[in-house]
Write a protein that holds these residues in place. Structure first.
Motif, short mmCIF file in Angstrom:
data_model
loop_
_atom_site.label_atom_id
_atom_site.label_comp_id
_atom_site.label_asym_id
_atom_site.label_seq_id
_atom_site.Cartn_x
_atom_site.Cartn_y
_atom_site.Cartn_z
N ARG A 105 15.49 -36.91 2.35
CA ARG A 105 16.17 -36.11 3.38
C ARG A 105 17.68 -36.18 3.20
O ARG A 105 18.38 -35.15 3.25
CB ARG A 105 15.80 -36.62 4.78
CG ARG A 105 16.53 -35.88 5.91
CD ARG A 105 16.24 -36.49 7.27
NE ARG A 105 16.69 -37.86 7.38
CZ ARG A 105 17.94 -38.22 7.65
NH1 ARG A 105 18.88 -37.31 7.84
NH2 ARG A 105 18.28 -39.49 7.76
N VAL A 106 18.20 -37.37 2.98
CA VAL A 106 19.64 -37.52 2.82
C VAL A 106 20.12 -36.79 1.57
O VAL A 106 21.13 -36.08 1.58
CB VAL A 106 20.03 -39.02 2.76
CG1 VAL A 106 21.52 -39.17 2.48
CG2 VAL A 106 19.67 -39.71 4.07
N HIS A 107 19.38 -36.93 0.48
CA HIS A 107 19.75 -36.29 -0.78
C HIS A 107 19.68 -34.76 -0.66
O HIS A 107 20.63 -34.05 -1.03
CB HIS A 107 18.81 -36.76 -1.89
CG HIS A 107 18.93 -35.98 -3.16
ND1 HIS A 107 19.89 -36.22 -4.11
CD2 HIS A 107 18.18 -34.95 -3.64
CE1 HIS A 107 19.75 -35.37 -5.10
NE2 HIS A 107 18.73 -34.59 -4.85
N SER A 150 19.67 -32.84 2.00
CA SER A 150 20.63 -32.28 2.96
C SER A 150 22.02 -32.20 2.36
O SER A 150 22.76 -31.23 2.61
CB SER A 150 20.63 -33.09 4.25
OG SER A 150 21.14 -34.39 4.05
N LEU A 151 22.39 -33.19 1.57
CA LEU A 151 23.70 -33.16 0.92
C LEU A 151 23.78 -32.00 -0.07
O LEU A 151 24.76 -31.26 -0.12
CB LEU A 151 23.95 -34.50 0.25
CG LEU A 151 25.31 -34.78 -0.41
CD1 LEU A 151 25.43 -34.19 -1.80
CD2 LEU A 151 26.46 -34.30 0.47
N ALA A 185 29.55 -34.75 1.72
CA ALA A 185 29.03 -36.04 2.19
C ALA A 185 29.94 -36.64 3.26
O ALA A 185 29.46 -37.12 4.30
CB ALA A 185 28.88 -37.00 1.01
N TRP A 245 28.39 -37.21 6.89
CA TRP A 245 28.07 -38.60 7.21
C TRP A 245 29.07 -39.25 8.14
O TRP A 245 28.80 -40.33 8.68
CB TRP A 245 27.91 -39.40 5.93
CG TRP A 245 26.79 -38.89 5.05
CD1 TRP A 245 25.75 -38.08 5.44
CD2 TRP A 245 26.61 -39.13 3.66
NE1 TRP A 245 24.93 -37.82 4.37
CE2 TRP A 245 25.42 -38.44 3.27
CE3 TRP A 245 27.31 -39.86 2.70
CZ2 TRP A 245 24.93 -38.47 1.95
CZ3 TRP A 245 26.83 -39.90 1.39
CH2 TRP A 245 25.66 -39.22 1.02
N VAL A 275 27.26 -45.64 5.77
CA VAL A 275 27.46 -45.20 4.38
C VAL A 275 27.77 -46.39 3.49
O VAL A 275 27.19 -46.57 2.42
CB VAL A 275 28.59 -44.15 4.30
CG1 VAL A 275 28.89 -43.79 2.86
CG2 VAL A 275 28.21 -42.91 5.09
N LEU A 315 20.36 -45.39 6.17
CA LEU A 315 20.08 -44.04 5.68
C LEU A 315 19.57 -43.14 6.80
O LEU A 315 19.95 -41.97 6.90
CB LEU A 315 19.04 -44.09 4.55
CG LEU A 315 19.50 -44.71 3.24
CD1 LEU A 315 18.33 -44.82 2.26
CD2 LEU A 315 20.62 -43.90 2.61
N LEU A 344 22.22 -41.42 9.13
CA LEU A 344 23.19 -40.45 8.62
C LEU A 344 22.84 -39.04 9.08
O LEU A 344 21.71 -38.59 8.92
CB LEU A 344 23.24 -40.51 7.09
CG LEU A 344 23.70 -41.84 6.50
CD1 LEU A 344 23.67 -41.76 4.97
CD2 LEU A 344 25.10 -42.20 6.99
N ASP A 401 22.43 -35.13 8.91
CA ASP A 401 22.09 -34.33 7.74
C ASP A 401 22.46 -32.85 7.85
O ASP A 401 22.47 -32.13 6.84
CB ASP A 401 20.61 -34.45 7.37
CG ASP A 401 19.67 -34.02 8.48
OD1 ASP A 401 20.07 -33.18 9.32
OD2 ASP A 401 18.53 -34.50 8.50
#
Length: 241
Positions: free
Chosen positions: A15-17, A19-20, A105, A109, A123, A231, A234, A236
């Motif tokens: 999800r974090v990857h 969304s970035l 990011a 974030w 982060v 994580l 963060l 998104d």
């Protein structure tokens, strides 16, 4: 029932990857003038640091249509002595992509709609813990992970910049585990992509988790909770269409 930490943390990492990457689409599209980016973006954190073996990058791209000649013809990467390297133009381009990713990011974030969200503190925590995972993974990781690490991290870079690069590398560890799992099951790429729900797919997922869990053994239980919480905290920026 034994719960796999790798299986629990995987969708959070994804999800974090994702969304970035999603937040970076407008900026990357502007850099490329609307032309679809190539493999230089798929592996640029490694390519900025060192040449990447052709075999490793081919394995990284096994699920996609991949034409090495066409990639090289674009002028951003070149094959030299069995490895891929960035050209001068390619290096300039992916440094621009890094700036886009970093700005996205830091914007996402640092967002704290309520005071209990940790923002930059999360982060820094995640970046530090994932850095330890990448170091530990050198002993247990698969061929693509080892080829695509270490990642480039400029001196004086922000924690957000480090986390973007390290998350990308960590996902390669699991991807190697998945390729090993379906390969051991005797499946081809086409067969694994066509798998529906059932015992075979469940077995591959379980074996992927087993292999992926190895890298997290360097963290104690408390550190695993810290990583998952950092994580998960963060923002998104994703929303349903």
């Amino acid at each position: 029932m034994m719960v796999s930490f790798a299986g629990v943390v995987r969708p959070v990492v994804d999800r974090v990857h994702v969304s970035l990457r999603h937040a970076s689409v407008p900026g990357v599209s502007a850099l490329y003038g609307g032309v679809r980016p190539g493999i230089e973006v798929d592996a640029f954190y490694a390519l900025l640091d060192h040449p990447v073996a052709e075999s490793a990058l081919a394995a990284r791209m096994v699920y996609f249509a991949f034409d090495p000649d066409a990639e090289e013809a674009r002028g951003l990467v070149a094959r030299v002595n069995g490895s891929w390297e960035l050209t001068g133009a390619g290096r300039e381009r992916v440094l621009g992509v890094d700036r886009v990713f970093t700005e996205a990011a830091e914007r996402l974030w640092s967002y704290r709609p309520i005071a209990t969200m940790p923002g930059g503190e999360a982060v820094a925590t995640a970046a530090g813990l994932i850095g330890r995972l990448l170091e530990a993974g050198q002993a247990s990781g698969g061929p693509v992970f080892r080829a695509l690490t270490p990642v480039w991290e400029p001196p004086g870079g922000s924690a957000a910049q480090r986390l973007v690069a390290r998350l990308e590398a960590l996902r390669h560890y699991r991807a190697d585990a998945h390729r090993a799992a379906w390969g051991a099951a005797g499946l081809t790429v086409a067969e694994v992509q066509a798998l529906g729900p059932g015992a075979v797919k469940d077995g591959i997922e379980a074996e992927t988790n087993r292999l992926d869990d190895q890298v997290y053994e360097v963290l104690d239980e408390g550190e695993r909770w810290l990583l998952l919480g950092a994580l998960g905290a963060l923002a998104d920026g994703l929303s349903a269409p």
